[in-house]
Write an enzyme that holds these catalytic residues in place. Structure first.
Site, PDB file in Angstrom:
ATOM      1  CD  GLU A 144       8.022   1.894  -0.706  1.00  0.00           C
ATOM      2  OE1 GLU A 144       7.824   2.959  -1.329  1.00  0.00           O
ATOM      3  OE2 GLU A 144       9.032   1.706  -0.001  1.00  0.00           O
ATOM      4  CE1 TYR A 184      -3.953   2.174   0.733  1.00  0.00           C
ATOM      5  CE2 TYR A 184      -2.585   3.158   2.438  1.00  0.00           C
ATOM      6  CZ  TYR A 184      -3.728   3.182   1.664  1.00  0.00           C
ATOM      7  OH  TYR A 184      -4.634   4.200   1.800  1.00  0.00           O
ATOM      8  NE  ARG A 231       5.501   4.253  19.514  1.00  0.00           N
ATOM      9  CZ  ARG A 231       4.573   3.916  20.410  1.00  0.00           C
ATOM     10  NH1 ARG A 231       3.953   2.760  20.325  1.00  0.00           N
ATOM     11  NH2 ARG A 231       4.247   4.741  21.390  1.00  0.00           N
ATOM     12  CD  GLN A 232       5.834  10.488  16.403  1.00  0.00           C
ATOM     13  OE1 GLN A 232       5.517  11.049  17.445  1.00  0.00           O
ATOM     14  NE2 GLN A 232       7.014  10.658  15.838  1.00  0.00           N
TER      15      GLN A 232
HETATM   16  P1  NAD Z   1     -12.782   1.993   0.646  1.00  0.00           P
HETATM   17  O1  NAD Z   1     -12.153   0.664   0.693  1.00  0.00           O
HETATM   18  O2  NAD Z   1     -14.096   2.172   1.292  1.00  0.00           O
HETATM   19  O3  NAD Z   1     -12.905   2.515  -0.842  1.00  0.00           O
HETATM   20  C1  NAD Z   1     -12.090   2.086  -1.901  1.00  0.00           C
HETATM   21  C2  NAD Z   1     -12.990   1.806  -3.096  1.00  0.00           C
HETATM   22  O4  NAD Z   1     -12.163   1.411  -4.202  1.00  0.00           O
HETATM   23  C3  NAD Z   1     -13.965   0.647  -2.839  1.00  0.00           C
HETATM   24  O5  NAD Z   1     -15.247   1.017  -3.266  1.00  0.00           O
HETATM   25  C4  NAD Z   1     -13.393  -0.483  -3.685  1.00  0.00           C
HETATM   26  O6  NAD Z   1     -14.372  -1.410  -4.087  1.00  0.00           O
HETATM   27  C5  NAD Z   1     -12.770   0.288  -4.827  1.00  0.00           C
HETATM   28  N1  NAD Z   1     -11.733  -0.441  -5.528  1.00  0.00           N
HETATM   29  C6  NAD Z   1     -10.718  -1.181  -4.997  1.00  0.00           C
HETATM   30  N2  NAD Z   1      -9.979  -1.720  -5.974  1.00  0.00           N
HETATM   31  C7  NAD Z   1     -10.521  -1.311  -7.157  1.00  0.00           C
HETATM   32  C8  NAD Z   1     -10.217  -1.538  -8.518  1.00  0.00           C
HETATM   33  N3  NAD Z   1      -9.186  -2.302  -8.892  1.00  0.00           N
HETATM   34  N4  NAD Z   1     -10.996  -0.965  -9.476  1.00  0.00           N
HETATM   35  C9  NAD Z   1     -12.054  -0.205  -9.123  1.00  0.00           C
HETATM   36  N5  NAD Z   1     -12.397   0.047  -7.844  1.00  0.00           N
HETATM   37  C10 NAD Z   1     -11.645  -0.506  -6.880  1.00  0.00           C
HETATM   38  O7  NAD Z   1     -11.723   3.008   1.268  1.00  0.00           O
HETATM   39  P2  NAD Z   1     -11.805   4.573   1.544  1.00  0.00           P
HETATM   40  O8  NAD Z   1     -11.470   4.765   2.965  1.00  0.00           O
HETATM   41  O9  NAD Z   1     -13.049   5.159   0.993  1.00  0.00           O
HETATM   42  O10 NAD Z   1     -10.558   5.094   0.706  1.00  0.00           O
HETATM   43  C11 NAD Z   1     -10.706   5.748  -0.542  1.00  0.00           C
HETATM   44  C12 NAD Z   1      -9.342   6.234  -1.013  1.00  0.00           C
HETATM   45  O11 NAD Z   1      -8.788   7.152  -0.068  1.00  0.00           O
HETATM   46  C13 NAD Z   1      -8.309   5.114  -1.174  1.00  0.00           C
HETATM   47  O12 NAD Z   1      -7.540   5.371  -2.328  1.00  0.00           O
HETATM   48  C14 NAD Z   1      -7.456   5.237   0.063  1.00  0.00           C
HETATM   49  O13 NAD Z   1      -6.167   4.777  -0.161  1.00  0.00           O
HETATM   50  C15 NAD Z   1      -7.493   6.731   0.310  1.00  0.00           C
HETATM   51  N6  NAD Z   1      -7.248   7.020   1.728  1.00  0.00           N
HETATM   52  C16 NAD Z   1      -8.188   6.745   2.688  1.00  0.00           C
HETATM   53  C17 NAD Z   1      -7.915   7.007   4.016  1.00  0.00           C
HETATM   54  C18 NAD Z   1      -8.921   6.727   5.108  1.00  0.00           C
HETATM   55  O14 NAD Z   1      -8.595   6.904   6.271  1.00  0.00           O
HETATM   56  N7  NAD Z   1     -10.115   6.328   4.821  1.00  0.00           N
HETATM   57  C19 NAD Z   1      -6.679   7.541   4.382  1.00  0.00           C
HETATM   58  C20 NAD Z   1      -5.736   7.779   3.393  1.00  0.00           C
HETATM   59  C21 NAD Z   1      -6.047   7.545   2.053  1.00  0.00           C
END
Ligand code: NAD
Ligand code: UDP
Ligand code: UDP
Length: 314
Positions: free
Chosen positions: A150, A148, A278-279
């Protein structure tokens, strides 16, 4: 007005953050195309939106090419919870990297603006605290979180190279831990775990001694930050931290959840997962200056808003 509506693509739009973003984009008068393969998202998350003629839901995996005519892309497709992204780590890197390449290729062809949902995980287990955007991070490239961390770091690289090489208009948001209604109730993230455990009267599972910290942003604040970033002019690329600087230990979070749910759950300690940071706390000076944005919903208020959603699963 017909013809003036923007056509906005949201990948991962049926997920937690994506479904809130689709809702806001529709309310602002856009045509919204939600693309999702339903790996962690569900149709249920966008069910009310299906009635709206300006909303379209498409099942598609972003690791495969996608040919459309659109004006803006929010690239959110990627599992976000450690349990889900470590379930099939090779696929996680593919989603981040191939997904980014396809969305950047699409943006290049149709000259669309493209926003990447990056993450505070690019800072890894940070040696600098709080984390400003200038900090390059401390990531273990071969550990269980690397698929995730990287993957998202490589996606940022691709965004900036498409910007430099192809003059693409890019926006990179580094999202810190976000919570709220429509988080997957079983996705293993700390807020959903603690609330579900508290509501069921089960033990609250703290990993390690619970002194590690996180900063939690309510989803409405986060979505406002993403919309403001997309609305900036071409000179603004980011990366920009979007998160709530309020910092809490996991023990403090557990106590708040127990109190707000009125639960009789007790706390148990389980082993700390490998490479667990850690933080974590965002320095949001840049978001304040560039976007005029800062979070408005403190943790207790956000938890109180989120808890009723999780009650629906008990
Ligand atoms: P989530 O898992 O609820 O949403 C991710 C969505 O992407 C899901 O609907 C999933 O079905 C879809 N998905 C996964 N692989 C796919 C693919 N190959 N093709 C099409 N769709 C695909 O997570 P979230 O919390 O809503 O996160 C959304 C975005 O925000 C992500 O990119 C995540 O890395 C980023 N993010 C979230 C947080 C957090 O705290 N929620 C923090 C940092 C970054
Ligand atoms: N791509 C896409 N939709 C488009 C244009 C491109 O999915 O409308 C994909 C395409 O599969 C390609 C990738 O985006 O592999 C990168 O596109 P780019 O034009 O940058 O690279 P190239 O096609 O030259 O490899
Ligand atoms: N955590 C915990 N109990 C749980 C789930 C998570 O103590 O049931 C801890 C986890 O070890 C980490 C923090 O809570 O220190 C945040 O975990 P999460 O998976 O929500 O997000 P991330 O580690 O990606 O910030």
């Amino acid at each position: 007005m017909p013809g003036l509506r923007k056509r906005v693509l949201v990948t991962g739009g049926a997920g937690f953050i994506g479904s809130h973003l689709c809702e806001r984009l529709l309310a602002a008068g856009n045509d919204v195309l939600c693309v999702d393969n339903f790996f962690t998202g569900t149709r249920d998350n966008v069910l009310p939106l299906l009635q709206n003629p300006h909303f379209e839901l498409m099942r598609h995996d972003v690791t495969f090419p996608l040919y459309l005519e659109i004006d803006e892309i929010y690239n959110l497709a990627c599992p976000a919870s450690p349990v889900h992204y470590q379930f099939d780590p090779v696929q996680t890197t593919k989603v981040s990297v191939h997904g980014a390449i396809n969305m950047l290729g699409l943006a290049k062809r149709v000259k669309a603006k493209v926003l990447q949902a990056s993450t505070s995980e690019v800072y890894g287990d940070p040696a600098v605290h709080p984390q400003p955007e200038e900090y390059w991070g401390n990531v273990n490239p071969i550990g269980p979180r690397a698929c995730y961390d990287e993957g998202k770091r490589c996606a940022e690289t691709l965004f900036f190279d498409y910007h430099r090489q192809h003059k693409l208009e890019i926006k990179v948001a580094r999202i810190f831990n976000t919570y709220g209604p429509r988080m997957h109730p079983n996705d293993g993230r700390v807020v959903s775990n603690f609330i579900m455990q508290a509501l069921k009267g089960e033990p609250i599972t703290i990993y390690g001694d619970g002194s590690q910290t996180r900063s939690f942003c309510y989803v409405d604040d986060l979505v406002e930050g993403l919309l403001r970033l997309m609305a900036t002019g071409p000179d603004i690329t980011g990366p920009i931290n979007i998160g709530n600087p309020g910092e809490f230990t996991m023990l403090e979070l557990a106590e708040k959840v127990i109190r707000l749910t009125g639960s009789s759950s007790r706390i148990v300690h389980l082993p700390l997962p490998q490479d667990d940071p850690r933080q974590r706390r965002p320095d949001i000076t840049r978001a304040k200056n560039v976007l005029g944005w800062q979070p408005t919903i403190p943790l207790e208020e956000g938890l109180a808003r989120a808890i009723p959603y999780f009650r629906g699963f008990i």
